[in-house]
Design an enzyme around this catalytic site. Structure first.
Site, PDB file in Angstrom:
ATOM      1  N   GLY A 246       0.799  -1.219   0.000  1.00  0.00           N
ATOM      2  CA  GLY A 246       0.000   0.000   0.000  1.00  0.00           C
ATOM      3  C   GLY A 246       0.833   1.270   0.000  1.00  0.00           C
ATOM      4  O   GLY A 246       2.065   1.249   0.074  1.00  0.00           O
ATOM      5  N   HIS A 247       0.139   2.402  -0.051  1.00  0.00           N
ATOM      6  CA  HIS A 247       0.832   3.685  -0.154  1.00  0.00           C
ATOM      7  C   HIS A 247       1.577   4.041   1.139  1.00  0.00           C
ATOM      8  O   HIS A 247       1.184   3.681   2.233  1.00  0.00           O
ATOM      9  CB  HIS A 247      -0.131   4.806  -0.552  1.00  0.00           C
ATOM     10  CG  HIS A 247      -1.235   5.070   0.422  1.00  0.00           C
ATOM     11  ND1 HIS A 247      -2.407   5.684   0.047  1.00  0.00           N
ATOM     12  CD2 HIS A 247      -1.370   4.825   1.740  1.00  0.00           C
ATOM     13  CE1 HIS A 247      -3.195   5.814   1.098  1.00  0.00           C
ATOM     14  NE2 HIS A 247      -2.586   5.302   2.132  1.00  0.00           N
TER      15      HIS A 247
END
Length: 337
Positions: A246-247
């Site tokens: 994920g970011h």
């Protein structure tokens, strides 16, 4: 962090008065002050506008370097001195909507396919049929680009990398000897969502992905770009097929993540950590240096350096195994009655 112009179309300097007008809010400082970027509340610099939306007393955690902060009226008085408040009803939503107008990811575009005139491809690099190399992209010495791959605007790829078929790379910087297997997606938007009056709305993702030297990522895995900061994968880290990063995740050096691993946003994973198949990590969790996760583990809290955890919710492996043994013993007792 400044928005990287290689990957994003940037409107340029905007005054705080313009921000206030777009936000429909009340500004406490000078309207003619110019700002050029946006950032997370804790990392905002002198030219950045951030937002804060939480317990009013926690407003003091906003960076004292921020040019301005979108904030509710209740929290405005708690901001660090010197930070201009821009009071509005929904700071996070307002910030997201303004960012969407000021910054846009550059589109993947090539009139005729192939290598765009503004791309820089080393003479020893190999670009397969059907690959697209966009303006501003750079491909290093001896790198091989597979058929159907898409290298987005401004992407930088180092020496002797192997980019598999139908890989897409955007908003990313790759070191040397990076290997991406078929179908990998690098630099797509992270999962940022905010509630709006008409339902969920996307939050612009304005960061990058950094893959350091000798990183390998398996087929059909994805690595999201950061929201404001970078998603970073350290040297010699190896990621299996069908994993998701994920970011804003930061992964250290020589980490191994087995198939179906999922790392939620803003996690950090220490050097030499090992994650078994189907291990999942909740957001903002820290996995310590040399720590290990058993297959199928679900992690919701930080794991200290060097420890091995398992189960869902994950706990130290010996504790987890004792609980499993105890449950099995109780079941056998009931069956024997």
């Amino acid at each position: 962090m400044p928005i990287d112009p290689r990957f994003f179309a940037i409107q340029g300097a905007v005054t705080l008065g313009t921000w206030a007008e777009m936000a429909g809010g009340v500004l406490s400082g000078k309207a003619d002050k110019q700002v050029t970027g946006v950032a997370a509340a804790g990392q905002a610099g002198p030219s950045d506008v951030c937002y804060f939306e939480g317990r009013p007393a926690d407003g003091a955690q906003v960076s004292d370097q921020a040019a301005a902060c979108l904030v509710t009226s209740e929290a405005a008085s708690h901001l660090p001195s010197g930070v201009v408040s821009l009071i509005c009803e929904r700071p996070k939503l307002t910030h997201a909507r303004i960012c969407a107008k000021l910054f846009r990811v550059k589109p993947v575009f090539s009139e005729s396919g192939g290598i765009a005139p503004g791309a820089a491809v080393h003479k020893t690099a190999e670009v397969s049929h059907g690959a697209v190399i966009c303006d501003g992209a750079a491909i290093g010495e001896g790198t091989r680009i597979g058929p159907g791959a898409t290298i987005g605007p401004g992407v930088q790829i180092g020496r002797k990398c192997q980019i598999g078929s139908h890989v897409s790379i955007a908003c990313a910087l790759l070191g040397d000897h990076v290997k991406l297997e078929a179908g990998v997606r690098i630099g797509q938007a992270g999962f940022g969502v905010v509630a709006g009056p008409e339902g969920a709305e996307d939050i612009p993702q304005l960061g990058r992905v950094i893959l350091q030297d000798h990183v390998t990522i398996g087929a059909n895995s994805t690595v999201d770009r950061g929201a404001f900061e970078d998603t970073i994968i350290g040297e010699r880290t190896k990621i299996d097929n069908l994993c998701h990063i994920g970011h804003n995740v930061i992964i250290g050096r020589s980490v191994a993540i087995a198939a179906f691993g999922g790392i939620s946003g803003s996690c950090s994973i220490g050097d030499g950590a090992r994650l078994g198949g189907r291990a999942g990590v909740a957001d903002h969790v820290r996995i310590g240096v040399g720590a290990s996760l058993a297959a199928g583990a679900g992690v919701f809290r930080d794991i200290p350096d060097g420890e091995t955890w398992g189960g869902t919710p994950a706990k130290p492996l010996r504790e987890y195994m004792r609980e499993v043994a105890w449950v099995g013993k109780q079941i056998r007792k009931r069956k024997s009655q």
